[in-house]
Design a protein around this motif. Structure first.
Motif: not given
Lengths: 309, 309, 309, 309
Positions: B68, B112, B237, B241-242, B246, B258
């Motif tokens: 980030v 990301f 994000m 972000g995941h 996500s 994140k």
């Protein structure tokens, strides 16, 4: 919020010279005939006010936007059990990709790609004849929009049946994996009819207002889903609502939304308003070109983005 | 907001018996040694207040959360030109998938996933020696968190260098497609050091507060990015972000965030607060198990979800 | 077989006006400099006779054809255990695809795609310094061709090292999956040198004659591999020898063979002859355009296709 | 060749204790009922002799082996134009993969994977009613085997229709890409019937003898295809005849061949003989387990491998 009408008027004035931009979907014969020179936008606020500009009273084929209503019905029937049949992750590929389906053994990635919506439809059918399932959906949407003028365009539904080979492929594929309970023809019959829902921007904005209003429909005055479920449907729209353009829509607009190839986009500003925009010309990822631009302008001028003002 | 401390205390009390759940990341040797029985949570509000529970003052390896900050630096350098080098769509596959990269000719899906973050790092390096790029990041994060105690853990960086074959594969692959300007070794040298940033929950929550506060850091008092850019980073994000979790995080928590394999998660409630949680045990998609649970509880109890209260 | 020289002469006469067709490989700088107006063809029969036309005594970079000799060495070292490290199926994708490798967890599909050849090289290195492994290969090829004039072109090897990012990606990727025993730099050092073997058509046809002669080299008079192993190497060449053009080569030529981006193709008529053709211009799947045409003509006129006369 | 009968007898004696190995295909209900304790093998030589052991006179469902006959008919109708509709490369994936089809825009990789065979069937139908296309195939196979006892098992065909969702998916998918001329139901109707051809090892070996005999049927005495086309069909069988086990079959057996999930394998020793083996238990890649072993023994003992003796 008198300013809101002014904002809408401003957007309309600015976009007027561009009306007709983009390319009308041509893979469904009956959609290809729509006049591209149309643009409508309606915002309904949680206090029940309605703001409109342009062709907001002209009915259009809402297509994939119907998946939001079908998902709401399916969650009502089986609750979180639904997620055994379909995933909740963005797909990272085109809306009708079959590759994904093979890699994940017949479980579609999310309820808004075609395969996922077909599985959701299969869930809604449960215990119904196909005709009844369509009737249930139509009654639900009429109830939500408080308007019996919502119809299903039989010609569009038929038009899809005849060219929907890829959807037949997806459905048979899921059937092969055991992820379709009813006969392929039944499920797709309902699916093609749900996509053929014909609504105006005003009807659509009103029908989805419950998602902006903690799950209740302030117009009709009744709870549709719990606040938690409303949030979750909004989350799904934000991450998965625009096929492979979902990230882009979040980046530029910042509102949960769902688009359809008929050129409509439905969006939600949680706690504030629901909105529907329609303009038939699509951009290259298959979303209404002017519709997306209009919502980006609207979110910027109102500060409604869920990601900050 | 005295209630906020009470909410944090409540969450901590409820989760205490579960501390140690999940599985500590073992593919980076030095991370595998971390004691799993730790849990910290800090919330910083836009009015400058700080609320903490548990091990919120214990430094941990922030790993991918550093992406980030690196993204913020890269956008500062080249602005929207960045999107020629990396996409903005959720990936629909694991964080270190190389398949995606081949299908899309060396353009990573988003900043990301690892490949995207490596491309972002390449952009930040531009005109720098690797050592200087790391120095720039460290100064930036120290400035944001208003704390010179933020460090880079050299052992963790080295540990990654020795086992980071997949990252070497990704970087060489992008190099083959012409999407890496600097030598692979330089870019990965910086990349491994950025991932080795060692921060406490308190430092991390403060460092990211600008994303909750229209791009300005209310603690330091200065603008970091424009309000528009802050919204856009939040959008990225939320959708990406995941990794492949996500959609799930958006569904359950409803906040832009994140995560990192060190067990940290950073999240933002736009206009309200930033927060950092840390607990080393990971769930099966690679995010902090208790961290995600804690944020779900926090969002539910505060009504901070961007998708409605 | 006096007719054989006449057949070769006839092919040469017919193809002469087309010499220069196709496109010289340009991704390895030193190969891009080769004069495209060259064509050589040599056939060696199992009774030790040699027939040649054109530039059959001009050395060229054999590139991937070297994989046949490296495979022979690796099978000599570890026998059928080799197949734990690499598969035996045609790849159905480009010669340097990394997608395949991810789907199959680091096990390359066959020993003739780049990843597979890199794994084979890793096996041959075992217990050697890189320099010794290269020496072993060079001695082996010189012995097979009974010609100490075979060399390795250091400039080509170096040229590949500098641009071989994709091979570095493949090697690191296999390393990440635990399917590479030695350091990436060592394995690729050997790999780039093996590809830089410089041979004439005559040397190459003679070096591979054992594959046509039940595993023995009738020129040198000694057994190289068992008859069974010779058959199996031929089978691998037929199904996998031309990347994604293997099916096409089998369809049109009908002989086990292996091509290289230097414009060479080695082929075997089991029990009858081995042959090498060279012409630098490549067709769109990366095989020598005139080389493939010449072998199709040769197989048709001799009735040597393994699929019937 | 009195030895040939002795070789067959020897193989039969050795394999007898293993009869019943492998797993009978269970995805087609009517095939699942077949008694696994059966084994038959027939060799027909180009001089018209027939050698058999075991259950060589018991009819079985030839399934995918029928694709060889349908391909022969299609090539007879449209010649090399066929390759605009289907490729000629090994697939590198399972026999019914739809991923491949999407990546290559509806053009199946080769005529022996299901999608390819469906496209081939579409070509054969051209200008026919479905029933007539089936009749044409049946007459062709009866003519080739010089035996009117060849039948189509209606129950098996029907059984496939009911469970063939994946084939419906493949066909609809090709239809979506414009690579299917006739209605999906018609094409699959023919396809399921061709797969339901019921033949004995003796009938099958005789029917395919033309592929070993330069395209002519020495039993019936007439040319079926040109020598060149016979070679090319053999090449396709060798590279693509056993789905993702094609490389393995070439490696171990070394003969062009085509397998079916009914447990049959047809193979060709060009210029020498055709052969059919049948044993219902399948190995893990879906080919007859004992059938493959028997052919490996037969090729080894006769020296018939196309890759050398």
């Amino acid at each position: 919020m008198t300013d809101l009408q002014a904002i809408l008027d401003g957007i309309y004035t600015e976009l007027k010279p561009r009306i007709g931009e983009g390319r009308v979907a041509d893979y469904i014969p009956d959609l290809a005939k729509v006049d591209p020179n149309q643009f409508g936008l309606t915002v309904t606020t949680v206090d029940g006010k309605i703001y409109s500009v342009g062709d907001s009273a002209v009915p259009f084929s809402i297509q994939s936007i119907s998946k939001v209503f079908m998902l709401t019905l399916a969650l009502g029937k089986v609750g979180e059990q639904l997620w055994k049949r379909v995933g909740r992750e963005p797909s990272g590929s085109a809306f009708n990709s079959i590759v994904q389906l093979e890699e994940e053994s017949g479980i579609p990635r999310n309820p808004f790609i075609n395969a996922g919506a077909i599985a959701v439809t299969d869930v809604v059918i449960s215990g119904h004849a196909p005709r009844e399932a369509i009737g249930e959906l139509l009654r639900f949407v009429r109830y939500l929009s408080d308007d019996d003028g919502v119809t299903i365009d039989g010609r569009v539904a038929k038009s899809e049946t005849h060219t929907g080979f890829r959807n037949f492929a997806l459905a048979n594929f899921m059937k092969a994996y055991g992820n379709l309970e009813h006969p392929v023809e039944h499920v797709l019959g309902v699916y093609f009819h749900q996509c053929a829902l014909s609504m105006t921007c005003e009807q659509l904005a009103k029908a989805g207002l419950f998602l902006a209003a903690r799950g209740s429909n302030p117009v009709a005055g009744l709870s549709v889903v719990s606040p938690k479920r409303a949030r979750r449907i909004n989350a799904l729209m934000l991450t998965c609502g625009h096929y492979d353009g979902s990230g882009d829509f979040a980046y530029h607009v910042g509102l949960p939304g769902k688009s359809g190839v008929g050129g409509g986009i439905f969006a939600v500003a949680p706690g504030i308003a629901s909105m529907a925009v329609w303009s038939p010309g699509l951009n290259k990822v298959g979303n209404s070109q002017l519709g997306a631009v209009a919502l980006e302008m609207l979110a910027a001028r109102t500060g409604w983005s869920v990601f900050g003002d």
